[in-house]
Design a protein around this motif. Structure first.
Motif, PDB file in Angstrom:
ATOM      1  N   ALA A 236      -3.455   9.580  -3.525  1.00  0.00           N
ATOM      2  CA  ALA A 236      -3.369   7.841  -4.479  1.00  0.00           C
ATOM      3  C   ALA A 236      -1.953   7.469  -4.305  1.00  0.00           C
ATOM      4  N   THR A 237      -0.850   8.275  -4.018  1.00  0.00           N
ATOM      5  CA  THR A 237       0.428   7.891  -4.260  1.00  0.00           C
ATOM      6  C   THR A 237       1.415   8.310  -3.098  1.00  0.00           C
ATOM      7  N   TYR A 238       1.003   8.914  -2.282  1.00  0.00           N
ATOM      8  CA  TYR A 238       2.025   9.357  -0.947  1.00  0.00           C
ATOM      9  C   TYR A 238       2.589   7.970  -0.472  1.00  0.00           C
ATOM     10  N   MET A 239       3.876   8.299   0.302  1.00  0.00           N
ATOM     11  CA  MET A 239       4.344   7.314   1.076  1.00  0.00           C
ATOM     12  C   MET A 239       4.074   7.657   2.532  1.00  0.00           C
ATOM     13  N   THR A 240       3.625   6.784   3.173  1.00  0.00           N
ATOM     14  CA  THR A 240       3.146   6.972   4.466  1.00  0.00           C
ATOM     15  C   THR A 240       4.598   7.603   5.400  1.00  0.00           C
ATOM     16  N   PRO A 241       4.881   8.530   6.122  1.00  0.00           N
ATOM     17  CA  PRO A 241       5.846   8.933   6.533  1.00  0.00           C
ATOM     18  C   PRO A 241       6.439   8.463   7.724  1.00  0.00           C
ATOM     19  N   GLU A 242       6.775   7.209   7.541  1.00  0.00           N
ATOM     20  CA  GLU A 242       7.152   6.144   8.859  1.00  0.00           C
ATOM     21  C   GLU A 242       8.336   5.327   8.298  1.00  0.00           C
ATOM     22  N   ILE A 243       9.168   4.788   9.452  1.00  0.00           N
ATOM     23  CA  ILE A 243      10.116   4.080   9.378  1.00  0.00           C
ATOM     24  C   ILE A 243       9.274   2.653   9.614  1.00  0.00           C
ATOM     25  N   THR A 244       9.263   1.949   8.410  1.00  0.00           N
ATOM     26  CA  THR A 244       8.388   0.549   8.708  1.00  0.00           C
ATOM     27  C   THR A 244       9.215  -0.592   8.948  1.00  0.00           C
ATOM     28  N   ASN A 245      10.373  -0.795   8.540  1.00  0.00           N
ATOM     29  CA  ASN A 245      11.098  -1.766   9.082  1.00  0.00           C
ATOM     30  C   ASN A 245      12.673  -1.569   8.778  1.00  0.00           C
ATOM     31  N   ASN A 246      13.372  -2.783   9.220  1.00  0.00           N
ATOM     32  CA  ASN A 246      15.121  -2.504   9.226  1.00  0.00           C
ATOM     33  C   ASN A 246      15.539  -1.878   8.007  1.00  0.00           C
ATOM     34  N   GLN A 247      14.786  -2.432   6.750  1.00  0.00           N
ATOM     35  CA  GLN A 247      15.525  -1.779   5.412  1.00  0.00           C
ATOM     36  C   GLN A 247      15.093  -0.404   5.373  1.00  0.00           C
ATOM     37  N   SER A 248      14.034   0.092   5.711  1.00  0.00           N
ATOM     38  CA  SER A 248      13.692   1.536   5.523  1.00  0.00           C
ATOM     39  C   SER A 248      14.176   2.309   6.498  1.00  0.00           C
ATOM     40  N   ASN A 249      14.840   1.705   7.471  1.00  0.00           N
ATOM     41  CA  ASN A 249      15.684   2.484   8.779  1.00  0.00           C
ATOM     42  C   ASN A 249      17.096   2.770   8.093  1.00  0.00           C
ATOM     43  N   ILE A 250      17.504   2.210   6.914  1.00  0.00           N
ATOM     44  CA  ILE A 250      18.728   2.580   6.331  1.00  0.00           C
ATOM     45  C   ILE A 250      18.445   3.272   5.081  1.00  0.00           C
TER      46      ILE A 250
ATOM     47  N   GLY B 197       0.910  -1.253  -0.091  1.00  0.00           N
ATOM     48  CA  GLY B 197       0.129  -0.094  -0.075  1.00  0.00           C
ATOM     49  C   GLY B 197       0.840   1.334  -0.115  1.00  0.00           C
ATOM     50  N   HIS B 198       0.754   2.057   0.940  1.00  0.00           N
ATOM     51  CA  HIS B 198       1.397   3.398   1.097  1.00  0.00           C
ATOM     52  C   HIS B 198       2.496   3.184   1.765  1.00  0.00           C
ATOM     53  N   ASN B 199       2.757   2.145   2.615  1.00  0.00           N
ATOM     54  CA  ASN B 199       4.259   2.040   3.444  1.00  0.00           C
ATOM     55  C   ASN B 199       5.449   1.747   2.449  1.00  0.00           C
ATOM     56  N   TYR B 200       6.287   2.241   2.893  1.00  0.00           N
ATOM     57  CA  TYR B 200       7.656   1.793   2.166  1.00  0.00           C
ATOM     58  C   TYR B 200       8.112   0.213   2.698  1.00  0.00           C
ATOM     59  N   TYR B 201       8.436  -0.296   1.685  1.00  0.00           N
ATOM     60  CA  TYR B 201       8.731  -1.815   2.133  1.00  0.00           C
ATOM     61  C   TYR B 201       9.607  -2.452   1.028  1.00  0.00           C
ATOM     62  N   THR B 202      10.742  -2.777   1.573  1.00  0.00           N
ATOM     63  CA  THR B 202      11.581  -3.610   0.612  1.00  0.00           C
ATOM     64  C   THR B 202      12.266  -4.931   1.580  1.00  0.00           C
ATOM     65  N   GLN B 203      12.764  -5.990   0.847  1.00  0.00           N
ATOM     66  CA  GLN B 203      13.378  -6.888   1.516  1.00  0.00           C
ATOM     67  C   GLN B 203      14.962  -6.570   1.566  1.00  0.00           C
ATOM     68  N   ALA B 204      15.522  -7.005   2.472  1.00  0.00           N
ATOM     69  CA  ALA B 204      16.926  -7.371   2.729  1.00  0.00           C
ATOM     70  C   ALA B 204      17.493  -7.935   1.290  1.00  0.00           C
ATOM     71  N   PRO B 205      18.560  -7.254   0.903  1.00  0.00           N
ATOM     72  CA  PRO B 205      18.988  -7.816  -0.292  1.00  0.00           C
ATOM     73  C   PRO B 205      19.596  -9.484  -0.113  1.00  0.00           C
ATOM     74  N   TYR B 206      20.031  -9.722   0.999  1.00  0.00           N
ATOM     75  CA  TYR B 206      20.304 -11.202   1.515  1.00  0.00           C
ATOM     76  C   TYR B 206      19.330 -11.931   2.063  1.00  0.00           C
TER      77      TYR B 206
END
Length: 217
Positions: A153-167, A75-84
């Protein structure tokens, strides 16, 4: 801590007395004017560097709108998986879900790629506007900023969502802040949109300051 990269940039938009007038992140108007004088006099390396900068700004005019919502995973949350992280592509090289140093080509990195492109494009457009006054650069930067931060429709929720977003947010968002600083005085930037952007930055920074992680975060 990488959060230290985010806070000084963002503080500028939150009326911190440390900073003062726009533009003043990395470069102020006096420095811009001094460089422009060298460019007009064909002094190197400023002339060639200026030409490369304008080329980058022109390329950024073609940047498509970017959003965390386009990847369709959170959804609007920033999310990525760790590359490893190999949990979606087993069996893994190490036999487990996480293989340090072994990049999973199927890891979900879409939001990170979008954030990198956003920071680069807004920075380049901001520089283009600051040195030429061409409103096309400022308008494009505003379109990209609005899509990422305030459009419903497109904004990013301004939050640190997981370890990856924290970097990843700490090292990508400063490019957007830098570009916004450079176009801040553009008369075509709607005041309400600019205020909404400031509020978004405020929310992101407050959330980042409340985050606490171990390891190299």
């Amino acid at each position: 801590m990488l959060c230290a990269l985010l806070i000084p940039f963002a503080s500028f938009f939150l009326a911190s007395p440390v900073f003062g007038q726009h533009p003043n992140i990395f470069i102020n108007q006096g420095e811009i004017n001094a460089i422009k004088a060298k460019v007009q006099a064909n002094v190197q390396p400023w002339k060639n560097a200026y030409n490369e900068m304008i080329s980058d700004a022109n390329s950024a005019l073609n940047q498509s709108i970017l959003s965390v919502t386009y990847q369709g995973n959170s959804g609007h949350n920033y999310y990525t998986q760790a590359p490893y992280d190999w949990s979606n592509n087993l069996p893994s090289p190490c036999g487990g879900n996480y293989c340090d140093g072994q990049i999973n080509p199927q890891a979900d990195r879409g939001d990170y790629s979008a954030a990198i492109a956003l920071g680069k494009a807004v920075r380049d457009l901001g520089l283009g506007y600051a040195f030429t006054g061409n409103s096309n650069y400022a308008e494009k930067a505003i379109d990209l900023i609005n899509a990422w931060t305030i459009d419903s429709a497109t904004y990013m929720t301004p939050e640190i969502t997981n370890n990856q977003s924290n970097i990843e947010l700490y090292i990508t968002m400063p490019g957007m802040f830098y570009g916004a600083d450079l176009i801040w005085n553009y008369s075509g930037w709607n005041a309400s949109e600019r205020s909404a952007f400031v509020a978004w930055v405020d929310d992101l920074v407050n959330d980042a300051m409340g985050s606490s992680f171990d390891n190299n975060f």
